[in-house]
Design an enzyme around this catalytic site. Structure first.
Site, short mmCIF file in Angstrom:
data_model
loop_
_atom_site.label_atom_id
_atom_site.label_comp_id
_atom_site.label_asym_id
_atom_site.label_seq_id
_atom_site.Cartn_x
_atom_site.Cartn_y
_atom_site.Cartn_z
CB CYS A 190 -10.42 -1.65 -1.80
SG CYS A 190 -11.27 -0.50 -2.83
CG ASP A 192 -5.20 -1.26 -3.68
OD1 ASP A 192 -6.29 -1.56 -4.18
OD2 ASP A 192 -5.04 -0.30 -2.91
CG ASP A 203 -11.84 -1.37 -7.04
OD1 ASP A 203 -11.44 -0.19 -7.04
OD2 ASP A 203 -11.46 -2.21 -6.20
CG ASP A 206 -1.39 0.18 -7.40
OD1 ASP A 206 -0.15 0.11 -7.52
OD2 ASP A 206 -1.95 0.89 -6.53
CG HIS A 257 -6.86 1.45 -7.18
ND1 HIS A 257 -6.65 1.83 -5.90
CD2 HIS A 257 -5.65 1.09 -7.67
CE1 HIS A 257 -5.36 1.71 -5.60
NE2 HIS A 257 -4.73 1.26 -6.68
#
Ligand code: ARG
Length: 357
Positions: free
Chosen positions: A342, A109, A240, A189, A238
């Site tokens: 992550c 992140d 992912d 991020d 995020h």
């Protein structure tokens, strides 16, 4: 290639990686930015523990799984680095607000390596303002070893940095998607970006705004193209668990949030593969995320992935595409808000900077 820091995509052979830590992890205090990105069922958790350490048992179990991940990576010949200890329960005081910290569990992140450049994300949660310092010793070492290093300007995180009237129950009033972070300062991020060589994809989210995307675009310069995507995740945070490249030409997508029409035509020649449904029911222990952490595995190379051991359907799917899974226990890490992707940040992957489109 003798660069110490070098990674151009998500699938080249991994040589060095940072693995996060849950030591001293502290539950953030509820605010509009947190509420915009976390499931509404978890509010009680923040009300009860906000500003206090994550329960010891949660940390112990997750720490065990992280240490095991380190061993698995080292057995594969990957160099593993860990963050510096940081006391996240210390309250930081700025001219406008005060906040306790969060954790150093998700290096993905806070920083990303693009080619030979380390980019520090400015972050958008007050609890994450000083998180990068858990990684600074490492970054300074990499800098001495020749890496380039860019730190994005941090937003003030004053009240005006957030859309105070953001309503998580109605993120699209009048059909226009709203986000908790405003547009007046740079915010992103690193985990809202995904690298495909000379092309990077990014989404706007509860922590990433247009100014943040433009900052990355200008600093990476003409060699790279940044493409903005937008999916159906109600509260994006995020990228992912939305799209995951397996190798050149193969893209795994989250079938609940991503439709082929969301992808630009540059993916027309790519095989688009739908991820299987998560095996873990969406339960209340996921305080920060959806159950789609399923997709959040780490590619060690194009033929090897480190996958949570319960994600059988995913492992079967990957096998069909020639990818061998290394299963590891990681369920006890999920409640911190991420899975294996992550929990890591690539420092070096052996390969060259190429275009895949
Ligand atoms: N918003 C995602 C979900 O709910 C979680 C993504 C976590 N990724 C990360 N790099 N921390 O599934």
């Amino acid at each position: 290639m003798d660069k110490k820091v070098w990674a151009c995509n998500e699938w080249d052979p991994l040589e060095e990686v940072i693995v996060g830590s849950v030591d001293d992890a502290v539950v953030p205090v509820w605010n509009v930015a947190l509420g915009s990105a976390t499931p509404s069922h978890s509010k009680w958790f923040f009300d009860e523990y906000g500003g206090k350490p994550f329960p010891q048992e949660m940390r112990d179990k997750a720490a065990y799984e992280l240490d095991n991940l380190v061993k698995v990576l080292e057995n594969l010949g990957v160099t593993v680095r860990r963050p510096e200890k940081q006391d996240f329960s210390k309250e930081c005081v700025t001219p406008w607000w005060t906040s306790t910290g969060l954790y150093s569990a998700m290096p993905r992140d806070v920083m990303m390596v693009v080619g030979d450049t380390i980019i520090e994300a400015p972050m958008a949660w007050r609890s994450r303002y000083f998180e990068i310092y858990a990684f600074r010793d490492l970054i300074e070492e990499y800098f001495r070893d020749g890496a380039r290093w860019l730190a994005a300007p941090k937003g003030s995180m004053k009240d005006s940095f957030y859309n105070q009237d953001f309503d998580p129950e109605n993120a699209e009033p009048n059909g226009v998607r709203q986000f908790a972070v405003a547009e007046n300062e740079v915010a992103f991020d690193a985990a809202d970006f995904v690298r495909f060589g000379k092309d990077l994809f990014v989404q706007k989210s509860g922590v990433t705004n247009a100014m943040g995307i433009e900052w990355v675009r200008r600093h990476l310069g003409d060699e790279y193209a940044i493409h903005e995507l937008s999916f159906d995740e109600e509260h994006p945070l995020h990228i992912d668990t939305s799209i995951v490249p397996l190798c050149p030409g193969k893209l795994l997508i989250n079938p609940s949030w991503v439709r082929k029409e969301h992808l630009p035509s540059m993916f027309d020649s790519w095989e688009i593969i739908e991820a299987p449904e998560p095996t873990m029911p969406f339960d209340s222990a996921l305080y920060f995320s959806s159950d789609w952490l399923t997709m959040n595995f780490l590619s060690v190379d194009e033929k090897t992935a480190i996958v949570e051991e319960n994600e059988g359907p995913l492992m079967e799917l990957l096998a069909k595409h020639g990818i061998n899974s290394i299963p590891i226990p990681f369920r006890n890490f999920y409640p911190f808000g991420g899975a294996v992707h992550c929990a890591t940040a690539d420092i070096r992957r052996r390969g060259t900077l190429d275009s895949y489109f």
